[in-house]
Design a protein around this motif. Sequence first.
Motif, PDB file in Angstrom:
ATOM      1  N   GLY A 145       4.061  -4.557 -14.792  1.00  0.00           N
ATOM      2  CA  GLY A 145       4.208  -5.455 -15.923  1.00  0.00           C
ATOM      3  C   GLY A 145       4.063  -4.693 -17.228  1.00  0.00           C
ATOM      4  N   TYR A 146       4.007  -5.440 -18.346  1.00  0.00           N
ATOM      5  CA  TYR A 146       3.912  -4.788 -19.648  1.00  0.00           C
ATOM      6  C   TYR A 146       2.598  -4.025 -19.788  1.00  0.00           C
ATOM      7  CZ  TYR A 146       3.943  -4.045 -24.661  1.00  0.00           C
ATOM      8  OH  TYR A 146       3.902  -3.472 -25.894  1.00  0.00           O
ATOM      9  N   LEU A 147       1.525  -4.621 -19.312  1.00  0.00           N
ATOM     10  CA  LEU A 147       0.219  -3.975 -19.399  1.00  0.00           C
ATOM     11  C   LEU A 147      -0.336  -3.561 -18.039  1.00  0.00           C
ATOM     12  CD1 LEU A 147      -1.542  -6.235 -22.058  1.00  0.00           C
ATOM     13  CD2 LEU A 147      -0.681  -3.919 -22.395  1.00  0.00           C
ATOM     14  N   LEU A 148       0.153  -4.175 -16.974  1.00  0.00           N
ATOM     15  CA  LEU A 148      -0.437  -3.957 -15.656  1.00  0.00           C
ATOM     16  C   LEU A 148       0.549  -3.253 -14.730  1.00  0.00           C
ATOM     17  CD1 LEU A 148      -2.055  -7.478 -15.110  1.00  0.00           C
ATOM     18  CD2 LEU A 148      -3.058  -5.465 -16.193  1.00  0.00           C
ATOM     19  N   ILE A 149       0.041  -2.328 -13.906  1.00  0.00           N
ATOM     20  CA  ILE A 149       0.862  -1.709 -12.884  1.00  0.00           C
ATOM     21  C   ILE A 149       0.786  -2.545 -11.604  1.00  0.00           C
ATOM     22  CG2 ILE A 149       0.642   0.604 -13.832  1.00  0.00           C
ATOM     23  CD1 ILE A 149      -1.524   1.175 -11.791  1.00  0.00           C
ATOM     24  N   ASN A 150       1.565  -2.172 -10.601  1.00  0.00           N
ATOM     25  CA  ASN A 150       1.683  -2.967  -9.378  1.00  0.00           C
ATOM     26  C   ASN A 150       0.406  -2.919  -8.532  1.00  0.00           C
ATOM     27  OD1 ASN A 150       2.071  -0.769  -7.120  1.00  0.00           O
ATOM     28  ND2 ASN A 150       3.358  -0.123  -8.827  1.00  0.00           N
ATOM     29  N   SER A 151       0.428  -3.619  -7.411  1.00  0.00           N
ATOM     30  CA  SER A 151      -0.769  -3.750  -6.566  1.00  0.00           C
ATOM     31  C   SER A 151      -1.062  -2.525  -5.718  1.00  0.00           C
ATOM     32  CB  SER A 151      -0.613  -4.952  -5.629  1.00  0.00           C
ATOM     33  OG  SER A 151       0.411  -4.705  -4.675  1.00  0.00           O
ATOM     34  N   GLY A 152      -0.059  -1.671  -5.499  1.00  0.00           N
ATOM     35  CA  GLY A 152      -0.235  -0.506  -4.634  1.00  0.00           C
ATOM     36  C   GLY A 152      -0.132  -0.813  -3.155  1.00  0.00           C
ATOM     37  N   LEU A 153       0.173  -2.070  -2.785  1.00  0.00           N
ATOM     38  CA  LEU A 153       0.268  -2.444  -1.370  1.00  0.00           C
ATOM     39  C   LEU A 153       1.682  -2.203  -0.845  1.00  0.00           C
ATOM     40  CD1 LEU A 153      -1.769  -5.787  -1.334  1.00  0.00           C
ATOM     41  CD2 LEU A 153      -2.579  -3.456  -0.907  1.00  0.00           C
ATOM     42  N   TYR A 154       1.755  -1.745   0.409  1.00  0.00           N
ATOM     43  CA  TYR A 154       3.034  -1.400   1.050  1.00  0.00           C
ATOM     44  C   TYR A 154       2.958  -1.821   2.514  1.00  0.00           C
ATOM     45  CZ  TYR A 154       6.911   1.483   2.771  1.00  0.00           C
ATOM     46  OH  TYR A 154       8.073   1.923   3.356  1.00  0.00           O
ATOM     47  N   PHE A 155       4.066  -2.376   3.025  1.00  0.00           N
ATOM     48  CA  PHE A 155       4.076  -2.875   4.404  1.00  0.00           C
ATOM     49  C   PHE A 155       5.342  -2.434   5.117  1.00  0.00           C
ATOM     50  CE2 PHE A 155       4.950  -6.068   7.695  1.00  0.00           C
ATOM     51  CZ  PHE A 155       3.723  -6.141   8.339  1.00  0.00           C
ATOM     52  N   ALA A 156       5.203  -2.119   6.405  1.00  0.00           N
ATOM     53  CA  ALA A 156       6.354  -1.806   7.241  1.00  0.00           C
ATOM     54  C   ALA A 156       6.066  -2.264   8.663  1.00  0.00           C
ATOM     55  CB  ALA A 156       6.661  -0.304   7.219  1.00  0.00           C
ATOM     56  N   SER A 157       7.130  -2.569   9.417  1.00  0.00           N
ATOM     57  CA  SER A 157       6.929  -3.028  10.791  1.00  0.00           C
ATOM     58  C   SER A 157       8.189  -2.813  11.627  1.00  0.00           C
ATOM     59  CB  SER A 157       6.548  -4.514  10.803  1.00  0.00           C
ATOM     60  OG  SER A 157       6.322  -4.962  12.130  1.00  0.00           O
ATOM     61  N   THR A 158       7.963  -2.571  12.907  1.00  0.00           N
ATOM     62  CA  THR A 158       9.085  -2.542  13.857  1.00  0.00           C
ATOM     63  C   THR A 158       9.483  -3.956  14.266  1.00  0.00           C
ATOM     64  OG1 THR A 158       7.561  -2.376  15.740  1.00  0.00           O
ATOM     65  CG2 THR A 158       8.376  -0.310  14.800  1.00  0.00           C
ATOM     66  N   PHE A 159       8.696  -4.952  13.867  1.00  0.00           N
ATOM     67  CA  PHE A 159       8.999  -6.350  14.168  1.00  0.00           C
ATOM     68  C   PHE A 159       9.740  -6.989  12.998  1.00  0.00           C
ATOM     69  CE2 PHE A 159       4.825  -5.737  16.433  1.00  0.00           C
ATOM     70  CZ  PHE A 159       5.336  -5.764  17.718  1.00  0.00           C
ATOM     71  N   ASP A 160      10.417  -8.085  13.284  1.00  0.00           N
ATOM     72  CA  ASP A 160      11.043  -8.852  12.214  1.00  0.00           C
ATOM     73  C   ASP A 160       9.972  -9.454  11.319  1.00  0.00           C
ATOM     74  OD1 ASP A 160      13.506  -8.268  13.225  1.00  0.00           O
ATOM     75  OD2 ASP A 160      14.027 -10.324  13.801  1.00  0.00           O
ATOM     76  N   ILE A 161      10.127  -9.281  10.010  1.00  0.00           N
ATOM     77  CA  ILE A 161       9.222  -9.892   9.038  1.00  0.00           C
ATOM     78  C   ILE A 161       9.789 -11.268   8.695  1.00  0.00           C
ATOM     79  CG2 ILE A 161       8.131  -9.680   6.784  1.00  0.00           C
ATOM     80  CD1 ILE A 161       8.616  -6.629   6.991  1.00  0.00           C
ATOM     81  N   VAL A 162       9.100 -12.310   9.107  1.00  0.00           N
ATOM     82  CA  VAL A 162       9.637 -13.661   8.955  1.00  0.00           C
ATOM     83  C   VAL A 162       9.039 -14.399   7.760  1.00  0.00           C
ATOM     84  CG1 VAL A 162      10.270 -13.905  11.385  1.00  0.00           C
ATOM     85  CG2 VAL A 162       7.951 -14.527  10.656  1.00  0.00           C
ATOM     86  N   HIS A 163       7.998 -13.832   7.158  1.00  0.00           N
ATOM     87  CA  HIS A 163       7.424 -14.446   5.957  1.00  0.00           C
ATOM     88  C   HIS A 163       6.646 -13.401   5.191  1.00  0.00           C
ATOM     89  CE1 HIS A 163       5.758 -17.651   3.403  1.00  0.00           C
ATOM     90  NE2 HIS A 163       4.615 -17.003   3.477  1.00  0.00           N
ATOM     91  N   GLN A 164       6.709 -13.477   3.857  1.00  0.00           N
ATOM     92  CA  GLN A 164       5.912 -12.597   3.014  1.00  0.00           C
ATOM     93  C   GLN A 164       5.498 -13.341   1.751  1.00  0.00           C
ATOM     94  OE1 GLN A 164       9.326  -9.749   2.210  1.00  0.00           O
ATOM     95  NE2 GLN A 164       8.444  -9.851   0.146  1.00  0.00           N
ATOM     96  N   ASP A 165       4.333 -13.003   1.232  1.00  0.00           N
ATOM     97  CA  ASP A 165       3.839 -13.629   0.008  1.00  0.00           C
ATOM     98  C   ASP A 165       2.729 -12.752  -0.560  1.00  0.00           C
ATOM     99  OD1 ASP A 165       3.620 -15.426  -2.057  1.00  0.00           O
ATOM    100  OD2 ASP A 165       2.985 -17.121  -0.829  1.00  0.00           O
ATOM    101  N   PHE A 166       2.336 -13.040  -1.783  1.00  0.00           N
ATOM    102  CA  PHE A 166       1.323 -12.219  -2.448  1.00  0.00           C
ATOM    103  C   PHE A 166       0.556 -13.079  -3.441  1.00  0.00           C
ATOM    104  CE2 PHE A 166      -0.052  -9.581  -6.041  1.00  0.00           C
ATOM    105  CZ  PHE A 166      -0.792  -8.605  -5.381  1.00  0.00           C
ATOM    106  N   LEU A 167      -0.754 -12.883  -3.506  1.00  0.00           N
ATOM    107  CA  LEU A 167      -1.611 -13.534  -4.494  1.00  0.00           C
ATOM    108  C   LEU A 167      -2.297 -12.459  -5.326  1.00  0.00           C
ATOM    109  CD1 LEU A 167      -3.154 -16.097  -5.603  1.00  0.00           C
ATOM    110  CD2 LEU A 167      -4.944 -15.488  -3.963  1.00  0.00           C
ATOM    111  N   GLN A 168      -2.073 -12.480  -6.642  1.00  0.00           N
ATOM    112  CA  GLN A 168      -2.785 -11.568  -7.528  1.00  0.00           C
ATOM    113  C   GLN A 168      -4.168 -12.131  -7.816  1.00  0.00           C
ATOM    114  OE1 GLN A 168      -0.706 -10.488 -11.128  1.00  0.00           O
ATOM    115  NE2 GLN A 168      -2.593  -9.814 -12.150  1.00  0.00           N
TER     116      GLN A 168
END
Length: 415
Positions: A145-168
């Motif tokens: 963002g303008y003042l804030l950098i990202n969360s630093g979280l990263y995800f990977a999987s050999t499975f299908d990702i069927v849902h994703q969400d994030f709470l700051q």
Amino acid sequence: KLQFLYFIVRVLAPQPQTMRTKMRLSDSVLSLTQDLESLESDGLTESSCDWTVGDCLSPTGVAKGIHLYSHNVFFLPVVAQVIAAGYSSIQNDHTRAKWIADNVIQREFDIVCLQEVFRAGPRAIISHRLQQEGYNTIDQFNTDGYLLINSGLYFASTFDIVHQDFLQFEASQVFSSDYLSKKGIACTIVDTWKRTSKSSEPQSDEGRGRYAAVFFTHTQAEDSGSAVRRAQLSESLKWIIKKLSRLQKEFPIETTSVFLAGDLNADGLIKSAQTPEEYTSIITLLKGPHDLLRVAKTDEQLEGVSSNSGGRLDHILAWRVHGQPATPTYTSSCDWGFDLEPQSRWSSWWRRLNTNMMCSADTAIESSNKLESLADIMNKTHPIKVHDCDIEDHWEVTPGIPPSDHHPVILQFTL
């Protein structure tokens, strides 16, 4: 003092225009950034890895189900990393990123939860290698963002990702380096029956319709941040209940297993048969999830075992485990007095300025009629069978260069 200096420099820095644009914080940092870009512009080809899939096999040579890998990998913003570990740590970043990705591939980890992947260069290297091998990836859960950098979280999987969400998180410690990042908790749900085509695991009807809901996070750092960590995990608890309640029609609770992983910054090191007070209080606050390292190992085996600098800050937790007690009866979640729906940037920033210290370690978690109880939700979820969980403390990219300042936690389980 260094944290405050970093705060001032970061606020005055121009805003990146794209995810892959480096932060140019000053003329001196610009030269460091250019060096880093030259290092990261190559190295997107396959490299060797000393570790073999045999490390993930049972004594009979048969792969045991699903492997979840959680690791704080120490790719901080350029200035913060130079302050923390010197310029040499930046020079090794492209090698470390390639090694981490290759290790994930050769060890055949199915679910990958990384923390401190703040920079675009290492993130691109890891994603490139994993995507080549058929991994599904979520490079970022939020952007700079303008003042804030990202969360630093990263995800990977050999499975299908069927849902994703994030709470700051609303809670954050003022003038800490964390205050300038969008730290929060990520939710990923994977279909554990639908693997990518490159997976070596044979497909069968067993496990069809089973899901893993993997929540992972990186909470407030610093020894002085205990109250803020508790506030962040209280926010997390409310959100986990809300997510599972709302998603029951799509992903039935009875066929979904729930995990909480990441760098919780709560030291669980067992020393002289004692566990630190903050770790105990956080497990209590979360209402009794099982520390899967302590499910797989005895306290005697874990005596003195650390994940970083003499502490055990990194954890994989689950609320239902075969052979372990159910979650205690509990009928509430944290009520912060405002909704956790997305807000505008300025509204969020203003609320962070005014509410980041509103919750103390003594804050009570009050009942809420809007959400099902934690016990009702968690005790309906599908239990897991833990085959092993361990901290890998012997990894080296090259002699004398570890992949991170943290050791990973690796879980082997079946549903």
